[in-house]
Motif scaffolding. Structure first.
Motif, PDB file in Angstrom:
ATOM      1  N   PHE A 232       6.232  -9.436  27.104  1.00 52.76           N
ATOM      2  CA  PHE A 232       6.984  -8.293  27.606  1.00 52.76           C
ATOM      3  C   PHE A 232       8.182  -7.947  26.742  1.00 52.76           C
ATOM      4  O   PHE A 232       9.050  -7.176  27.142  1.00 52.76           O
ATOM      5  CB  PHE A 232       7.425  -8.568  29.048  1.00 52.76           C
ATOM      6  CG  PHE A 232       6.265  -8.711  29.991  1.00 52.76           C
ATOM      7  CD1 PHE A 232       5.610  -7.599  30.479  1.00 52.76           C
ATOM      8  CD2 PHE A 232       5.811  -9.969  30.371  1.00 52.76           C
ATOM      9  CE1 PHE A 232       4.521  -7.726  31.332  1.00 52.76           C
ATOM     10  CE2 PHE A 232       4.724 -10.109  31.228  1.00 52.76           C
ATOM     11  CZ  PHE A 232       4.079  -8.972  31.707  1.00 52.76           C
ATOM     12  N   VAL A 233       8.220  -8.503  25.547  1.00 54.02           N
ATOM     13  CA  VAL A 233       9.290  -8.206  24.597  1.00 54.02           C
ATOM     14  C   VAL A 233       8.697  -7.388  23.463  1.00 54.02           C
ATOM     15  O   VAL A 233       7.646  -7.739  22.917  1.00 54.02           O
ATOM     16  CB  VAL A 233       9.921  -9.501  24.043  1.00 54.02           C
ATOM     17  CG1 VAL A 233      10.991  -9.178  23.010  1.00 54.02           C
ATOM     18  CG2 VAL A 233      10.514 -10.313  25.193  1.00 54.02           C
ATOM     19  N   GLN A 234       9.373  -6.311  23.121  1.00 51.96           N
ATOM     20  CA  GLN A 234       8.900  -5.481  22.024  1.00 51.96           C
ATOM     21  C   GLN A 234       8.940  -6.264  20.721  1.00 51.96           C
ATOM     22  O   GLN A 234       9.647  -7.264  20.587  1.00 51.96           O
ATOM     23  CB  GLN A 234       9.757  -4.222  21.914  1.00 51.96           C
ATOM     24  CG  GLN A 234       9.640  -3.324  23.139  1.00 51.96           C
ATOM     25  CD  GLN A 234      10.527  -2.093  23.039  1.00 51.96           C
ATOM     26  OE1 GLN A 234      11.303  -1.972  22.105  1.00 51.96           O
ATOM     27  NE2 GLN A 234      10.385  -1.198  23.996  1.00 51.96           N
ATOM     28  N   ALA A 235       8.207  -5.792  19.734  1.00 50.31           N
ATOM     29  CA  ALA A 235       8.158  -6.470  18.441  1.00 50.31           C
ATOM     30  C   ALA A 235       9.568  -6.639  17.882  1.00 50.31           C
ATOM     31  O   ALA A 235      10.411  -5.755  18.014  1.00 50.31           O
ATOM     32  CB  ALA A 235       7.308  -5.664  17.461  1.00 50.31           C
ATOM     33  N   PRO A 236       9.858  -7.792  17.261  1.00 52.11           N
ATOM     34  CA  PRO A 236      11.190  -8.025  16.704  1.00 52.11           C
ATOM     35  C   PRO A 236      11.476  -7.087  15.547  1.00 52.11           C
ATOM     36  O   PRO A 236      10.576  -6.446  15.010  1.00 52.11           O
ATOM     37  CB  PRO A 236      11.125  -9.484  16.233  1.00 52.11           C
ATOM     38  CG  PRO A 236       9.670  -9.746  16.011  1.00 52.11           C
ATOM     39  CD  PRO A 236       8.951  -8.920  17.030  1.00 52.11           C
ATOM     40  N   PRO A 237      12.740  -6.975  15.138  1.00 46.75           N
ATOM     41  CA  PRO A 237      13.098  -6.118  14.014  1.00 46.75           C
ATOM     42  C   PRO A 237      12.405  -6.568  12.734  1.00 46.75           C
ATOM     43  O   PRO A 237      11.824  -7.659  12.684  1.00 46.75           O
ATOM     44  CB  PRO A 237      14.615  -6.278  13.924  1.00 46.75           C
ATOM     45  CG  PRO A 237      14.927  -7.548  14.647  1.00 46.75           C
ATOM     46  CD  PRO A 237      13.894  -7.660  15.717  1.00 46.75           C
ATOM     47  N   PRO A 238      12.478  -5.740  11.669  1.00 43.50           N
ATOM     48  CA  PRO A 238      11.762  -6.059  10.424  1.00 43.50           C
ATOM     49  C   PRO A 238      12.052  -7.445   9.868  1.00 43.50           C
ATOM     50  O   PRO A 238      11.220  -8.052   9.205  1.00 43.50           O
ATOM     51  CB  PRO A 238      12.244  -4.966   9.468  1.00 43.50           C
ATOM     52  CG  PRO A 238      12.596  -3.821  10.357  1.00 43.50           C
ATOM     53  CD  PRO A 238      13.154  -4.433  11.608  1.00 43.50           C
TER      54      PRO A 238
ATOM     55  N   ALA B 185      13.458 -11.804  13.024  1.00 41.56           N
ATOM     56  CA  ALA B 185      14.310 -12.709  13.783  1.00 41.56           C
ATOM     57  C   ALA B 185      14.367 -12.278  15.245  1.00 41.56           C
ATOM     58  O   ALA B 185      14.567 -11.112  15.549  1.00 41.56           O
ATOM     59  CB  ALA B 185      15.723 -12.715  13.199  1.00 41.56           C
ATOM     60  N   ALA B 186      14.148 -13.213  16.134  1.00 43.14           N
ATOM     61  CA  ALA B 186      14.244 -12.914  17.554  1.00 43.14           C
ATOM     62  C   ALA B 186      15.705 -12.701  17.944  1.00 43.14           C
ATOM     63  O   ALA B 186      16.611 -13.263  17.322  1.00 43.14           O
ATOM     64  CB  ALA B 186      13.652 -14.058  18.371  1.00 43.14           C
ATOM     65  N   VAL B 187      15.931 -11.871  18.939  1.00 41.19           N
ATOM     66  CA  VAL B 187      17.292 -11.656  19.416  1.00 41.19           C
ATOM     67  C   VAL B 187      17.763 -12.901  20.146  1.00 41.19           C
ATOM     68  O   VAL B 187      17.060 -13.433  21.004  1.00 41.19           O
ATOM     69  CB  VAL B 187      17.351 -10.441  20.363  1.00 41.19           C
ATOM     70  CG1 VAL B 187      18.748 -10.298  20.951  1.00 41.19           C
ATOM     71  CG2 VAL B 187      16.955  -9.179  19.612  1.00 41.19           C
ATOM     72  N   ARG B 188      18.927 -13.367  19.788  1.00 41.92           N
ATOM     73  CA  ARG B 188      19.470 -14.576  20.394  1.00 41.92           C
ATOM     74  C   ARG B 188      20.755 -14.238  21.132  1.00 41.92           C
ATOM     75  O   ARG B 188      21.706 -13.728  20.548  1.00 41.92           O
ATOM     76  CB  ARG B 188      19.743 -15.626  19.310  1.00 41.92           C
ATOM     77  CG  ARG B 188      20.315 -16.935  19.835  1.00 41.92           C
ATOM     78  CD  ARG B 188      20.260 -18.003  18.764  1.00 41.92           C
ATOM     79  NE  ARG B 188      20.888 -19.237  19.182  1.00 41.92           N
ATOM     80  CZ  ARG B 188      20.774 -20.391  18.545  1.00 41.92           C
ATOM     81  NH1 ARG B 188      20.034 -20.446  17.435  1.00 41.92           N
ATOM     82  NH2 ARG B 188      21.376 -21.477  18.978  1.00 41.92           N
TER      83      ARG B 188
END
Length: 372
Positions: free
Chosen positions: A81-87, A90-93
């Motif tokens: 349910f999380v959109q694709a990470p940025p280019p 890195a996952a949002v922390r």
């Protein structure tokens, strides 16, 4: 159980100008937004407010994923349910203080939901989650063979539930748990009445305000069983309705279901400096929490539940839940994940959120077993 509908505690640190985070978000799903109530309010403002509320669900999913990635929570379904990470990939922390908040809120609701399921073991029973958004709880509960004969309802805006239906059909791991996402006629309600362990799943795309429109026949929730012990959950959902609307939504269920328990997670203490800054910054985003203006403390939250007809009521701050419900061994484990330097800030943040619960006709006394 849950990376609890484990969205995040709103990042109020950013409301004080602190670093990081994504602003105050609450778990504002599927509840119908509260438009401005002044005489000059215009109807056209309502859709944009509802859209703002719906958009916060993305942040909830990211915060849940942050807590899972770092080991605070276990939730094998969060990533879907999380959109694709940025280019960068890195996952949002989230900040440690926010991850701890997500963990503590999750622990609290898991404990209370577990108490309800234990109290109704062997019976047909029902959970209704208001403003469920991308919550993964039903997938986790249905996967657990200990929780049989469970009818699980989720309610949210149609755009949110339609997307959840699409993802459930498209992702094999989700489809393995809820294989038949059948839409009822041309409505925004979809269901699977053949979930394993004699359980059912219902997902309703509707506006909670439609349950109690003055002078109109209320919308009925399809599949709602009025004769079963039922747990109603509102995680930062009813707080976005006008207080009279929120009370009528609660009354919708109290009028129909004799054996009922309710759990509410909401902010409190709006009138101290921290709370005033929180309210001000939410207003800048065109977000208002009417119930925060009326039920400003744990005592007032308890009185609210008594007025709604619940015979046994309790309310604790997130700070108190961390101190009293999390064992010393578990505190050590959580502390070791990142460490927490902002202890004062944590105490302040955690004191501005509460979990309140009440029941009638059934008992949630089992919650005490989970506290230390």
């Amino acid at each position: 159980m849950s990376g609890m509908p484990a969205p995040s505690i709103p990042n109020l640190l950013t409301l004080r100008g602190a670093r990081g985070g994504s602003g105050a978000r609450g778990r504002m799903r599927g509840r119908g937004g509260s438009q401005s109530s002044g005489a000059g309010a215009v109807a056209t403002s309502m859709p944009s407010h509802d859209a703002t509320i719906q958009g916060t669900d993305t942040d909830a999913a990211v915060s849940r994923m942050s807590a899972v990635d770092l080991g605070y929570l276990e939730d094998q379904y969060a990533r879907f349910f999380v959109q694709a990470p940025p280019p960068t990939g890195a996952a949002v922390r989230r900040l440690p203080i926010i991850n701890r908040g997500t963990y503590t809120r999750t622990t609290a609701l898991d404990n209370l939901i577990g108490a309800f399921l234990s109290a109704t073991e062997g019976q047909d029973r029902q959970v209704v989650s208001l403003g469920a958004g991308t919550d993964t709880r039903p997938f986790r509960l249905f996967k657990d063979k200990n929780y049989a004969k469970l009818i699980y309802h989720e309610v949210d805006f149609p755009t949110v539930t339609d997307r959840k239906c699409h993802l459930t059909k498209a992702i094999p791991a989700l489809r393995a748990v809820i294989p038949k996402a059948d839409v009822i006629d041309q409505t925004h309600t979809w269901r699977d009445e053949e979930v394993p362990n004699a359980s059912q799943y219902w997902c309703h795309g509707l506006d909670l305000r439609d349950l109690s429109k003055p002078g109109e026949t209320p919308t009925e929730v399809p599949g709602l069983q009025k004769d079963l012990p039922t747990l109603l959950i509102s995680e930062c959902c009813l707080c976005y309705l006008e207080t009279t609307e929120a009370s009528k939504v609660m009354q919708y269920f109290t009028d129909r279901i004799p054996r009922l328990a309710l759990v509410i997670y909401e902010p409190i203490h709006p009138n101290d400096p921290f709370g005033k800054q929180m309210v001000s910054n939410l207003a800048a985003r065109r977000i208002r929490m009417p119930t925060l203006e009326k039920f400003t403390s744990t005592n007032e939250q308890e009185a609210r539940l008594r007025d709604a007809g619940f015979s046994s009521v309790h309310s604790l701050t997130i700070e108190r839940i961390w101190e009293d419900w999390v064992s010393s061994e578990e505190k050590e484990r959580v502390d070791a994940l990142e460490g927490l330097d902002e202890v004062e800030e944590w105490n302040l943040l955690a004191d501005h959120y509460s979990v309140s619960w009440g029941w009638r006709g059934i008992t949630l006394d089992g919650w005490r077993l989970g506290s230390s």
